[in-house]
Design a protein around this motif. Sequence first.
Motif, short mmCIF file in Angstrom:
data_model
loop_
_atom_site.label_atom_id
_atom_site.label_comp_id
_atom_site.label_asym_id
_atom_site.label_seq_id
_atom_site.Cartn_x
_atom_site.Cartn_y
_atom_site.Cartn_z
N UNK A 477 77.08 1.07 -10.62
CA UNK A 477 78.10 0.02 -10.66
C UNK A 477 79.16 0.29 -11.72
N UNK A 478 79.78 1.47 -11.72
CA UNK A 478 80.76 1.78 -12.78
C UNK A 478 81.94 0.81 -12.74
N UNK A 479 82.42 0.46 -13.92
CA UNK A 479 83.53 -0.49 -14.04
C UNK A 479 84.83 0.19 -14.44
N UNK A 480 84.76 1.43 -14.92
CA UNK A 480 85.95 2.15 -15.38
C UNK A 480 86.03 3.51 -14.69
N UNK A 481 87.23 3.89 -14.25
CA UNK A 481 87.38 5.20 -13.59
C UNK A 481 87.11 6.35 -14.56
N UNK A 490 85.82 13.01 -10.85
CA UNK A 490 86.95 12.10 -10.99
C UNK A 490 86.74 10.93 -10.04
N UNK A 491 86.94 9.72 -10.54
CA UNK A 491 86.77 8.52 -9.74
C UNK A 491 88.13 7.89 -9.47
N UNK A 492 88.33 7.43 -8.25
CA UNK A 492 89.55 6.68 -7.93
C UNK A 492 89.31 5.21 -8.28
N UNK A 493 90.39 4.45 -8.38
CA UNK A 493 90.27 3.03 -8.75
C UNK A 493 89.45 2.25 -7.73
N UNK A 494 89.52 2.66 -6.47
CA UNK A 494 88.79 1.92 -5.43
C UNK A 494 87.28 2.08 -5.55
N UNK A 495 86.84 3.07 -6.35
CA UNK A 495 85.40 3.35 -6.46
C UNK A 495 84.75 2.59 -7.60
N UNK A 496 85.54 1.91 -8.43
CA UNK A 496 84.98 1.25 -9.60
C UNK A 496 85.30 -0.24 -9.57
N UNK A 516 76.55 8.76 -2.51
CA UNK A 516 76.05 7.40 -2.71
C UNK A 516 74.56 7.39 -2.41
N UNK A 517 73.76 6.91 -3.33
CA UNK A 517 72.31 6.90 -3.14
C UNK A 517 71.75 5.51 -3.43
N UNK A 518 70.61 5.24 -2.81
CA UNK A 518 69.84 4.03 -3.11
C UNK A 518 68.74 4.43 -4.09
#
Length: 521
Positions: A477-481, A490-496, A516-518
Amino acid sequence: MDEIEVPAFAGGPGKLPPAPYGIEDLPSSQSRRPVVVDFSSFGHLMIGGAPRSGRSQVLRTLAGSIARTHSVADVHLYGIDCGNGALNALTRLPHCGAVVGRNQTERVVRLVNRLKGEMGRRQDLLSDKGFADIGEQRASVDEDERLPHIVVLLDRWEGWVPTLGEIDHGSLTDELQTMMREGASVGIHLVLTGDRTLLVGRIATLTEDKYGLRLADRSDFSALGIPVRKVPEEIPPGRAFRNEFGTETQFALLAEDTSGQGQAAALAAIGEAATARDAEVPRSRRPFRVDSLPSRISFPEAWELRDPDASRSRLWGLVGIGGDEIIGFGPDLAQGVPAFVVAGPAKSGRSTVLLNFAHSFLAQGTRLVVAAPRQSPLRGLDGTEGVLKVFTGDDIDEDEFEELVDQASLEEPIAVLIDDGEILEDCDAESQLKKLVSRGAERGLALVIAGDEEDVCSGFSGWQVDAKKARRGILLSPQESSSGDLIGVRLSRSMVGGQVAPGKGMLHLGDGELRTVVVPG
């Protein structure tokens, strides 16, 4: 559909017989002829219509006819259902690799990425072998090397645009448009249904083959190049008009029972017959799957899904399950920099990931040294066989830690698990931890550190900064890119951002692929 007369098929190496799905009326010659999917000339298809005009049924008929006509080795089907689930019945066909809904964002992204990758792979293959298109390839190679045609059925374009079409600034829509421009020659075909927005949008320019079912306003037929005067006042479901020519067409039903249940039952019957017919087709020639991730799974269940070859190392740890065909994923900490970072906000499941590592290592005879400076489920490992020590203070004595890790060897490895790692950044054993990260692989040592995404592994130097160099980890559940730096992506804004949801994470194993994993628990 049984009433449609199909002309005799001439055949030829790699060629496929036409699959009928309707009849068109030709008044000029006082005749009718079948409407078919002939892969020697078929590109893409768009079908516009108002609600309850028969749009979804056309896709079911197409899928049923293709499955009845062709082997699972020759044609693969995928559905993207942005409506009310009409395409779910396609999963009964052996040709169907997946039907994904508009609320299954992660699964849709996986499907589109797989199709994008497959298109690139085919373009390279045809280029290397000197084939102009898939027809030449299928005609020139042995039967078991022929590329199958892939048909993607997307129901309700007007449901796609405001939901999936908005993800990451419209990147998924861009990928679909690229497939429509470049996919047909390599055997990737799209069939789209929607309301008038499909017929007047930018995507409408990417194919010449379009049909109009009953539209909300008769003047909308002008988007198909059909004069309004040629369109009758009343248009029954399944009746359509071909663009430019205005040829009147009746799309077929799969069975006499016109209800949704009746058509789904007909698809199921076709699926049973096709499954029996194609029973000998090997797995390698069947469609790739894009399985749905379960919302929860226990550790023993997930442990059974691991790849026996990948998990042979005693420093391999199970992190979660994922992938298109649902397998267990985790790092082999005997390879590369022997470190793995678990990061996320509070209550995101960091300790659960560490517990899964502990269970993995103990199951394989790997001994543990644990540090849990705050209340943590890891403290419950104290006294467990194979757990050498559980440090619970906000410091780690250097001499005691060195004595413990000196017991490690390549034959008898030791893994160090640290929860709330940011508290121990300047601990007494800092130099030993730095040595572990830099040269632990030579001694049978590994480190898994978990902590808050804003604080763990921060700064410009130190053992935690060195741990980031492994470029392996999981974000919960990352909150910051910027958190992507912790695991080398690298994370895009839509992923956080968004609500903290324990149980799911974004895993990077250092191979450049973000999965993406459970997380079991």
